[in-house]
Design a protein around this motif. Structure first.
Motif, PDB file in Angstrom:
ATOM      1  N   GLN A  27       0.850  -1.187   0.000  1.00  0.00           N
ATOM      2  CA  GLN A  27       0.000   0.000   0.000  1.00  0.00           C
ATOM      3  C   GLN A  27       0.888   1.240   0.000  1.00  0.00           C
ATOM      4  OE1 GLN A  27      -2.555   0.236   3.395  1.00  0.00           O
ATOM      5  NE2 GLN A  27      -3.466   2.177   2.771  1.00  0.00           N
ATOM      6  N   VAL A  28       0.673   2.093  -0.999  1.00  0.00           N
ATOM      7  CA  VAL A  28       1.461   3.311  -1.110  1.00  0.00           C
ATOM      8  C   VAL A  28       0.963   4.340  -0.100  1.00  0.00           C
ATOM      9  CG1 VAL A  28       2.110   5.206  -2.620  1.00  0.00           C
ATOM     10  CG2 VAL A  28       1.936   2.886  -3.541  1.00  0.00           C
ATOM     11  N   GLN A  29       1.898   4.919   0.627  1.00  0.00           N
ATOM     12  CA  GLN A  29       1.555   5.975   1.580  1.00  0.00           C
ATOM     13  C   GLN A  29       2.558   7.115   1.486  1.00  0.00           C
ATOM     14  OE1 GLN A  29       1.109   4.159   5.559  1.00  0.00           O
ATOM     15  NE2 GLN A  29      -1.003   4.884   5.465  1.00  0.00           N
ATOM     16  N   LEU A  30       2.034   8.319   1.576  1.00  0.00           N
ATOM     17  CA  LEU A  30       2.854   9.529   1.635  1.00  0.00           C
ATOM     18  C   LEU A  30       2.316  10.350   2.793  1.00  0.00           C
ATOM     19  CD1 LEU A  30       2.823  10.320  -2.170  1.00  0.00           C
ATOM     20  CD2 LEU A  30       4.817   9.561  -0.877  1.00  0.00           C
ATOM     21  N   VAL A  31       3.175  10.656   3.748  1.00  0.00           N
ATOM     22  CA  VAL A  31       2.731  11.360   4.944  1.00  0.00           C
ATOM     23  C   VAL A  31       3.563  12.626   5.123  1.00  0.00           C
ATOM     24  CG1 VAL A  31       2.347  11.230   7.413  1.00  0.00           C
ATOM     25  CG2 VAL A  31       2.044   9.173   6.000  1.00  0.00           C
ATOM     26  N   GLU A  32       2.885  13.766   4.987  1.00  0.00           N
ATOM     27  CA  GLU A  32       3.542  15.057   5.140  1.00  0.00           C
ATOM     28  C   GLU A  32       3.484  15.523   6.590  1.00  0.00           C
ATOM     29  OE1 GLU A  32       1.196  15.288   1.160  1.00  0.00           O
ATOM     30  OE2 GLU A  32       0.857  14.568   3.210  1.00  0.00           O
ATOM     31  N   SER A  33       4.462  16.325   6.967  1.00  0.00           N
ATOM     32  CA  SER A  33       4.477  16.937   8.295  1.00  0.00           C
ATOM     33  C   SER A  33       5.298  18.219   8.233  1.00  0.00           C
ATOM     34  CB  SER A  33       5.068  15.978   9.331  1.00  0.00           C
ATOM     35  OG  SER A  33       6.415  15.671   9.017  1.00  0.00           O
ATOM     36  N   GLY A  34       5.187  19.013   9.285  1.00  0.00           N
ATOM     37  CA  GLY A  34       6.004  20.216   9.388  1.00  0.00           C
ATOM     38  C   GLY A  34       5.254  21.513   9.196  1.00  0.00           C
ATOM     39  N   GLY A  35       3.973  21.431   8.886  1.00  0.00           N
ATOM     40  CA  GLY A  35       3.205  22.652   8.693  1.00  0.00           C
ATOM     41  C   GLY A  35       2.799  23.279  10.013  1.00  0.00           C
ATOM     42  N   GLY A  36       2.130  24.414   9.917  1.00  0.00           N
ATOM     43  CA  GLY A  36       1.676  25.119  11.105  1.00  0.00           C
ATOM     44  C   GLY A  36       1.564  26.598  10.841  1.00  0.00           C
ATOM     45  N   LEU A  37       1.429  27.360  11.914  1.00  0.00           N
ATOM     46  CA  LEU A  37       1.350  28.818  11.815  1.00  0.00           C
ATOM     47  C   LEU A  37       2.768  29.376  11.833  1.00  0.00           C
ATOM     48  CD1 LEU A  37      -0.301  31.444  11.803  1.00  0.00           C
ATOM     49  CD2 LEU A  37      -0.330  31.291  14.311  1.00  0.00           C
ATOM     50  N   VAL A  38       3.085  30.169  10.838  1.00  0.00           N
ATOM     51  CA  VAL A  38       4.431  30.715  10.686  1.00  0.00           C
ATOM     52  C   VAL A  38       4.326  32.217  10.450  1.00  0.00           C
ATOM     53  CG1 VAL A  38       6.588  30.586   9.389  1.00  0.00           C
ATOM     54  CG2 VAL A  38       5.160  28.548   9.614  1.00  0.00           C
ATOM     55  N   GLN A  39       5.219  32.962  11.044  1.00  0.00           N
ATOM     56  CA  GLN A  39       5.238  34.407  10.803  1.00  0.00           C
ATOM     57  C   GLN A  39       5.856  34.717   9.441  1.00  0.00           C
ATOM     58  OE1 GLN A  39       7.144  36.462  14.050  1.00  0.00           O
ATOM     59  NE2 GLN A  39       5.250  36.452  15.247  1.00  0.00           N
ATOM     60  N   PRO A  40       5.460  35.805   8.829  1.00  0.00           N
ATOM     61  CA  PRO A  40       6.129  36.210   7.579  1.00  0.00           C
ATOM     62  C   PRO A  40       7.634  36.274   7.783  1.00  0.00           C
ATOM     63  CG  PRO A  40       4.187  37.544   7.956  1.00  0.00           C
ATOM     64  CD  PRO A  40       4.368  36.709   9.190  1.00  0.00           C
ATOM     65  N   GLY A  41       8.357  35.733   6.790  1.00  0.00           N
ATOM     66  CA  GLY A  41       9.806  35.661   6.901  1.00  0.00           C
ATOM     67  C   GLY A  41      10.305  34.394   7.546  1.00  0.00           C
ATOM     68  N   GLY A  42       9.381  33.568   8.038  1.00  0.00           N
ATOM     69  CA  GLY A  42       9.767  32.336   8.708  1.00  0.00           C
ATOM     70  C   GLY A  42      10.330  31.287   7.766  1.00  0.00           C
ATOM     71  N   SER A  43      10.891  30.215   8.370  1.00  0.00           N
ATOM     72  CA  SER A  43      11.600  29.194   7.586  1.00  0.00           C
ATOM     73  C   SER A  43      11.295  27.776   8.063  1.00  0.00           C
ATOM     74  CB  SER A  43      13.112  29.439   7.650  1.00  0.00           C
ATOM     75  OG  SER A  43      13.449  30.683   7.105  1.00  0.00           O
ATOM     76  N   PRO A  44      10.095  27.309   7.887  1.00  0.00           N
ATOM     77  CA  PRO A  44       9.807  25.929   8.273  1.00  0.00           C
ATOM     78  C   PRO A  44      10.333  24.938   7.237  1.00  0.00           C
ATOM     79  CG  PRO A  44       7.878  26.896   7.273  1.00  0.00           C
ATOM     80  CD  PRO A  44       8.917  27.976   7.331  1.00  0.00           C
ATOM     81  N   ARG A  45      10.449  23.691   7.663  1.00  0.00           N
ATOM     82  CA  ARG A  45      10.820  22.621   6.739  1.00  0.00           C
ATOM     83  C   ARG A  45       9.734  21.562   6.753  1.00  0.00           C
ATOM     84  NH1 ARG A  45      15.936  18.414   6.781  1.00  0.00           N
ATOM     85  NH2 ARG A  45      14.761  17.563   8.563  1.00  0.00           N
ATOM     86  N   LEU A  46       9.227  21.263   5.597  1.00  0.00           N
ATOM     87  CA  LEU A  46       8.228  20.203   5.458  1.00  0.00           C
ATOM     88  C   LEU A  46       8.939  18.887   5.142  1.00  0.00           C
ATOM     89  CD1 LEU A  46       5.507  21.984   3.292  1.00  0.00           C
ATOM     90  CD2 LEU A  46       5.858  22.067   5.775  1.00  0.00           C
ATOM     91  N   SER A  47       8.348  17.804   5.619  1.00  0.00           N
ATOM     92  CA  SER A  47       8.857  16.464   5.333  1.00  0.00           C
ATOM     93  C   SER A  47       7.730  15.617   4.758  1.00  0.00           C
ATOM     94  CB  SER A  47       9.390  15.801   6.600  1.00  0.00           C
ATOM     95  OG  SER A  47      10.440  16.541   7.176  1.00  0.00           O
ATOM     96  N   CYS A  48       8.107  14.666   3.936  1.00  0.00           N
ATOM     97  CA  CYS A  48       7.137  13.710   3.396  1.00  0.00           C
ATOM     98  C   CYS A  48       7.808  12.342   3.404  1.00  0.00           C
ATOM     99  CB  CYS A  48       6.723  14.101   1.991  1.00  0.00           C
ATOM    100  SG  CYS A  48       5.717  12.862   1.152  1.00  0.00           S
TER     101      CYS A  48
END
Length: 112
Positions: free
Chosen positions: A1-22
């Motif tokens: 079974q193929v699965q792709l699970v994203e994470s790392g989102g949320g509330l970020v201030q302008p200029g912020g630098s989050p990293r998303l993972s999958c």
């Protein structure tokens, strides 16, 4: 079974630098191009960036070029999206796509 699970989102201030993972499973990740898409409220889903199977080749849409970086770790079956200098217009649900499947997405909200 193929699965792709994203994470790392949320509330970020302008200029912020989050990293998303999958994290991918159920298919031979190392042999497939991986892509990040996003869908803002009321808009169509759009491509953000893609990375070749080896990670050597990357492509970005103009609206994120120079601010976002896509990368992958084939030993961890994971693709990343480093997002720098975020703007309110980057607010969207971010999805990864690989093989023929989509993840469920992770919401990034850019707001002060």
């Amino acid at each position: 079974q193929v699965q792709l699970v994203e994470s790392g989102g949320g509330l970020v201030q302008p200029g912020g630098s989050p990293r998303l993972s999958c994290v991918a499973s159920g298919f031979p990740f190392r042999f497939y191009t991986m892509r990040w898409f996003r869908q803002a409220p009321g808009k169509e889903r759009e491509l953000v960036a893609e990375i070749s199977d080896t990670g050597i080749t990357t492509n970005y849409k103009d609206y994120v070029k120079g601010r976002f970086t896509i990368s992958r770790d084939n030993n961890k079956n994971t693709v990343y999206l480093q997002m720098d200098n975020l703007k309110p217009e980057d607010t969207a649900v971010y999805y990864c796509k690989g093989y023929t499947s989509w993840g469920k997405g992770t919401l990034v909200t850019v707001s002060s």
